[in-house]
Design an enzyme around this catalytic site. Sequence first.
Site, PDB file in Angstrom:
ATOM      1  N   ASP A  75       0.807  -1.224   0.000  1.00 25.60           N
ATOM      2  CA  ASP A  75       0.000   0.000   0.000  1.00 25.60           C
ATOM      3  C   ASP A  75       0.838   1.271   0.000  1.00 25.60           C
ATOM      4  O   ASP A  75       0.423   2.302   0.531  1.00 25.60           O
ATOM      5  CB  ASP A  75      -0.974   0.006   1.203  1.00 25.60           C
ATOM      6  CG  ASP A  75      -1.849  -1.228   1.232  1.00 25.60           C
ATOM      7  OD1 ASP A  75      -2.176  -1.735   0.150  1.00 25.60           O
ATOM      8  OD2 ASP A  75      -2.203  -1.688   2.324  1.00 25.60           O
ATOM      9  N   LYS A 106       1.738   2.082  -5.145  1.00 22.70           N
ATOM     10  CA  LYS A 106       2.261   1.518  -6.403  1.00 22.70           C
ATOM     11  C   LYS A 106       1.317   1.815  -7.576  1.00 22.70           C
ATOM     12  O   LYS A 106       1.765   2.156  -8.664  1.00 22.70           O
ATOM     13  CB  LYS A 106       2.458   0.001  -6.256  1.00 22.70           C
ATOM     14  CG  LYS A 106       3.481  -0.377  -5.187  1.00 22.70           C
ATOM     15  CD  LYS A 106       3.558  -1.870  -4.963  1.00 22.70           C
ATOM     16  CE  LYS A 106       2.333  -2.454  -4.314  1.00 22.70           C
ATOM     17  NZ  LYS A 106       2.117  -2.059  -2.908  1.00 22.70           N
ATOM     18  N   GLY A 159      -4.493  -4.368  -3.774  1.00 18.80           N
ATOM     19  CA  GLY A 159      -5.478  -3.340  -4.085  1.00 18.80           C
ATOM     20  C   GLY A 159      -4.692  -2.107  -4.473  1.00 18.80           C
ATOM     21  O   GLY A 159      -4.052  -1.494  -3.632  1.00 18.80           O
ATOM     22  N   HIS A 160      -4.661  -1.792  -5.760  1.00 18.21           N
ATOM     23  CA  HIS A 160      -3.852  -0.675  -6.247  1.00 18.21           C
ATOM     24  C   HIS A 160      -4.786   0.460  -6.675  1.00 18.21           C
ATOM     25  O   HIS A 160      -5.584   0.294  -7.591  1.00 18.21           O
ATOM     26  CB  HIS A 160      -2.969  -1.127  -7.422  1.00 18.21           C
ATOM     27  CG  HIS A 160      -1.915  -2.116  -7.002  1.00 18.21           C
ATOM     28  ND1 HIS A 160      -0.972  -2.623  -7.858  1.00 18.21           N
ATOM     29  CD2 HIS A 160      -1.643  -2.660  -5.791  1.00 18.21           C
ATOM     30  CE1 HIS A 160      -0.177  -3.454  -7.193  1.00 18.21           C
ATOM     31  NE2 HIS A 160      -0.573  -3.504  -5.943  1.00 18.21           N
ATOM     32  N   GLN A 197       2.106  -5.986  -3.216  1.00 15.28           N
ATOM     33  CA  GLN A 197       2.540  -6.067  -1.812  1.00 15.28           C
ATOM     34  C   GLN A 197       3.831  -5.254  -1.619  1.00 15.28           C
ATOM     35  O   GLN A 197       4.070  -4.328  -2.373  1.00 15.28           O
ATOM     36  CB  GLN A 197       2.725  -7.522  -1.355  1.00 15.28           C
ATOM     37  CG  GLN A 197       1.419  -8.312  -1.222  1.00 15.28           C
ATOM     38  CD  GLN A 197       0.869  -8.839  -2.530  1.00 15.28           C
ATOM     39  OE1 GLN A 197       1.567  -9.505  -3.281  1.00 15.28           O
ATOM     40  NE2 GLN A 197      -0.372  -8.571  -2.828  1.00 15.28           N
TER      41      GLN A 197
HETATM   42  P1  GDP Z   1      -0.773   0.290  -3.537  1.00 14.40           P
HETATM   43  O1  GDP Z   1      -1.345  -1.003  -3.073  1.00 14.40           O
HETATM   44  O2  GDP Z   1       0.694   0.377  -3.305  1.00 14.40           O
HETATM   45  O3  GDP Z   1      -1.144   0.631  -4.953  1.00 14.40           O
HETATM   46  O4  GDP Z   1      -1.417   1.410  -2.606  1.00 14.40           O
HETATM   47  P2  GDP Z   1      -2.970   1.534  -2.206  1.00 14.40           P
HETATM   48  O5  GDP Z   1      -3.707   2.023  -3.384  1.00 14.40           O
HETATM   49  O6  GDP Z   1      -3.449   0.296  -1.544  1.00 14.40           O
HETATM   50  O7  GDP Z   1      -2.881   2.616  -1.051  1.00 14.40           O
HETATM   51  C1  GDP Z   1      -2.328   3.874  -1.250  1.00 14.40           C
HETATM   52  C2  GDP Z   1      -3.416   4.915  -0.937  1.00 14.40           C
HETATM   53  O8  GDP Z   1      -2.820   6.186  -0.834  1.00 14.40           O
HETATM   54  C3  GDP Z   1      -4.453   5.034  -2.021  1.00 14.40           C
HETATM   55  O9  GDP Z   1      -5.680   5.419  -1.451  1.00 14.40           O
HETATM   56  C4  GDP Z   1      -3.904   6.162  -2.899  1.00 14.40           C
HETATM   57  O10 GDP Z   1      -4.913   6.858  -3.604  1.00 14.40           O
HETATM   58  C5  GDP Z   1      -3.292   7.052  -1.854  1.00 14.40           C
HETATM   59  N1  GDP Z   1      -2.112   7.823  -2.270  1.00 14.40           N
HETATM   60  C6  GDP Z   1      -1.113   7.494  -3.122  1.00 14.40           C
HETATM   61  N2  GDP Z   1      -0.152   8.445  -3.139  1.00 14.40           N
HETATM   62  C7  GDP Z   1      -0.565   9.398  -2.268  1.00 14.40           C
HETATM   63  C8  GDP Z   1      -0.003  10.633  -1.808  1.00 14.40           C
HETATM   64  O11 GDP Z   1       1.096  11.037  -2.177  1.00 14.40           O
HETATM   65  N3  GDP Z   1      -0.721  11.332  -0.875  1.00 14.40           N
HETATM   66  C9  GDP Z   1      -1.928  10.911  -0.404  1.00 14.40           C
HETATM   67  N4  GDP Z   1      -2.560  11.658   0.505  1.00 14.40           N
HETATM   68  N5  GDP Z   1      -2.480   9.746  -0.810  1.00 14.40           N
HETATM   69  C10 GDP Z   1      -1.807   9.011  -1.716  1.00 14.40           C
HETATM   70  P1  IMO Z   2      -0.857  -4.237  -2.226  1.00 16.08           P
HETATM   71  O1  IMO Z   2      -0.392  -4.779  -3.550  1.00 16.08           O
HETATM   72  C1  IMO Z   2      -1.004  -4.647   2.101  1.00 16.08           C
HETATM   73  C2  IMO Z   2      -0.965  -8.706   3.712  1.00 16.08           C
HETATM   74  C3  IMO Z   2      -2.204  -9.202   4.406  1.00 16.08           C
HETATM   75  C4  IMO Z   2      -1.621 -10.176   5.401  1.00 16.08           C
HETATM   76  C5  IMO Z   2      -0.469 -10.798   4.608  1.00 16.08           C
HETATM   77  C6  IMO Z   2      -0.816 -12.107   3.924  1.00 16.08           C
HETATM   78  O2  IMO Z   2      -2.161  -3.530  -2.290  1.00 16.08           O
HETATM   79  O3  IMO Z   2       0.228  -3.450  -1.579  1.00 16.08           O
HETATM   80  P2  IMO Z   2      -2.325 -12.855   1.902  1.00 16.08           P
HETATM   81  O4  IMO Z   2      -3.717 -12.486   1.505  1.00 16.08           O
HETATM   82  O5  IMO Z   2      -1.303 -12.519   0.878  1.00 16.08           O
HETATM   83  O6  IMO Z   2      -2.234 -14.260   2.364  1.00 16.08           O
HETATM   84  O7  IMO Z   2      -2.005 -11.955   3.197  1.00 16.08           O
HETATM   85  O8  IMO Z   2      -0.107  -9.841   3.610  1.00 16.08           O
HETATM   86  N1  IMO Z   2      -1.176  -8.218   2.339  1.00 16.08           N
HETATM   87  C7  IMO Z   2      -1.153  -6.921   1.998  1.00 16.08           C
HETATM   88  N2  IMO Z   2      -1.022  -5.816   2.751  1.00 16.08           N
HETATM   89  N3  IMO Z   2      -1.100  -4.531   0.755  1.00 16.08           N
HETATM   90  C8  IMO Z   2      -1.207  -5.620  -0.018  1.00 16.08           C
HETATM   91  O9  IMO Z   2      -1.148  -5.563  -1.366  1.00 16.08           O
HETATM   92  C9  IMO Z   2      -1.280  -6.891   0.594  1.00 16.08           C
HETATM   93  N4  IMO Z   2      -1.417  -8.158   0.150  1.00 16.08           N
HETATM   94  C10 IMO Z   2      -1.325  -8.957   1.225  1.00 16.08           C
HETATM   95  O10 IMO Z   2      -2.891  -8.150   5.031  1.00 16.08           O
HETATM   96  O11 IMO Z   2      -1.075  -9.482   6.482  1.00 16.08           O
HETATM   97 MG    MG Z   3      -2.874  -1.687  -1.807  1.00 13.12          MG
END
Ligand code: GDP
Ligand code: IMO
Ligand code: MG
Length: 421
Positions: free
Chosen positions: A13, A16, A40-41, A222
């Site tokens: 998270d 990415k 979840g991207h 991840q």
């Molecule tokens: P990912 O899994 O690495 O793609 O990240 P996620 O989408 O799960 O979580 C990142 C969250 O932060 C999302 O809600 C993005 O919209 C948000 N986000 C990304 N970059 C920034 C930033 O620079 N500032 C803020 N406030 N939010 C951001």
């Molecule tokens: P993105 O790509 C954050 C965490 C889960 C759990 C552990 C194992 O959005 O960054 P799993 O379902 O793989 O067996 O879970 O890894 N986890 C993540 N945490 N972002 C993710 O993906 C994750 N994918 C798995 O919460 O602790």
């Molecule tokens: Mg994510």
Amino acid sequence: MKVNVVLGLQWGDEGKGKIVDVLTPAYSVIARFQGGPNAGHSLEFDNKKFVLHTIPSGIFRDKVTNIIGSGVVIDPVIFVEEVNGLKQLGIPVAQRLLIAKRAHLILPTHRIIDAASEAAKGNTKIGSTLKGIGPTYMDKTGRNGLRVGDILSPAFLDRYEALKQKHLAWLKQFDYTYTIDDYEQQWLACIDVLRTFTLIESELVVNKYLSESQKVLAEGAQGSLLDVDFGSYPYVTSSNTICAGACTGLGVAPSRIGEVYGIFKAYCTRVGGGPFPTELDNETGERIRQTGCEFGATTGRPRRTGWLDVVALKYATLISGVTQLIMTKADVLDGFESIQAAVAYKIRGQETQQLPFEINEPIEPVYKTFKGWNRPITNIRKEEELPFELMNYVRFIEKETGVSVRIISVGPDREQTIVRS
Ligand code: GDP
Ligand code: IMO
Ligand code: MG
């Protein structure tokens, strides 16, 4: 031509999805190489927010080929839901997407085994997303799995049934009640949809693109601290989230890796169980969670929050050979008078700058305090307008890791991105 790689350097998270979307215009191919719908991207543009789970984050851009690589695991039901959502937005998904035949399928029973084994773990739960990731990778390495290419075989249903029966026998050891019929019907219908997509030998296709001098960006899921080999084991996911995963998950040679972009948040988050040395289980942590909207993009769970962990960041940078750093969510710390970052750990009274083997034992972080910038940065678009205090923090991170921070993200939108000269 070489493959550039985008990786998360923390516990996932890191942003990415946003960063891949921002980088995509410079590429003709975006390829996911590991993980599955546990990811979840999120992407934001034109005041809209999108979340992708299996489909690469280049899908919104015209003239870009997106590949789901062979290291990915696919749940056909989640995949089809995602495709339908994108189609409703007018995205011609099938024309922009290729799927590796070698990618493994998540069966309905994989999800049930995931849930049953987590339930049996009591207070040592991993905190899995319960998408069936662990059991699917277990079947892959145990040489039992079904692959996407298998759906083209006339024997597919027999093979599916045989694996399902193995799973049902395995499930007898758990005291766990489940139903399978509805999800299975849906799953089988979605296999038919999957068959309509272009299924490829992704290793040959990616290498062909490279030989034609096309620019390929590999998208990790991840984060490095969730890597099955180098993360906070056993509180990890079941794939290689580090740079090496791009080689095995796409079939590209290590010598073909170019830039390695490592993304980190200006602080840390973690969702699920496991160690988190800099965790702030207090008001400050809650403030970061609320300001940063730190709730899971896949499961909606509140993310645990804490200060930046430079010890872990250096480790993640080392094992992936990160060549450029990208810092996200600096804006979340806008209102802080001061911020902290862990520069060492104290373990049983001994100070160390290395990530220990036993990261599960009590670790006391040694913090360095930085003066906060204490003003909003979300509207800044030029490097020279960024506050001195923020740049001080950035320069410290660069000095510690030995890697330059090339991009600073100041908000979730595509536009809220500063590329440093
Ligand atoms: P990912 O899994 O690495 O793609 O990240 P996620 O989408 O799960 O979580 C990142 C969250 O932060 C999302 O809600 C993005 O919209 C948000 N986000 C990304 N970059 C920034 C930033 O620079 N500032 C803020 N406030 N939010 C951001
Ligand atoms: P993105 O790509 C954050 C965490 C889960 C759990 C552990 C194992 O959005 O960054 P799993 O379902 O793989 O067996 O879970 O890894 N986890 C993540 N945490 N972002 C993710 O993906 C994750 N994918 C798995 O919460 O602790
Ligand atoms: Mg994510």
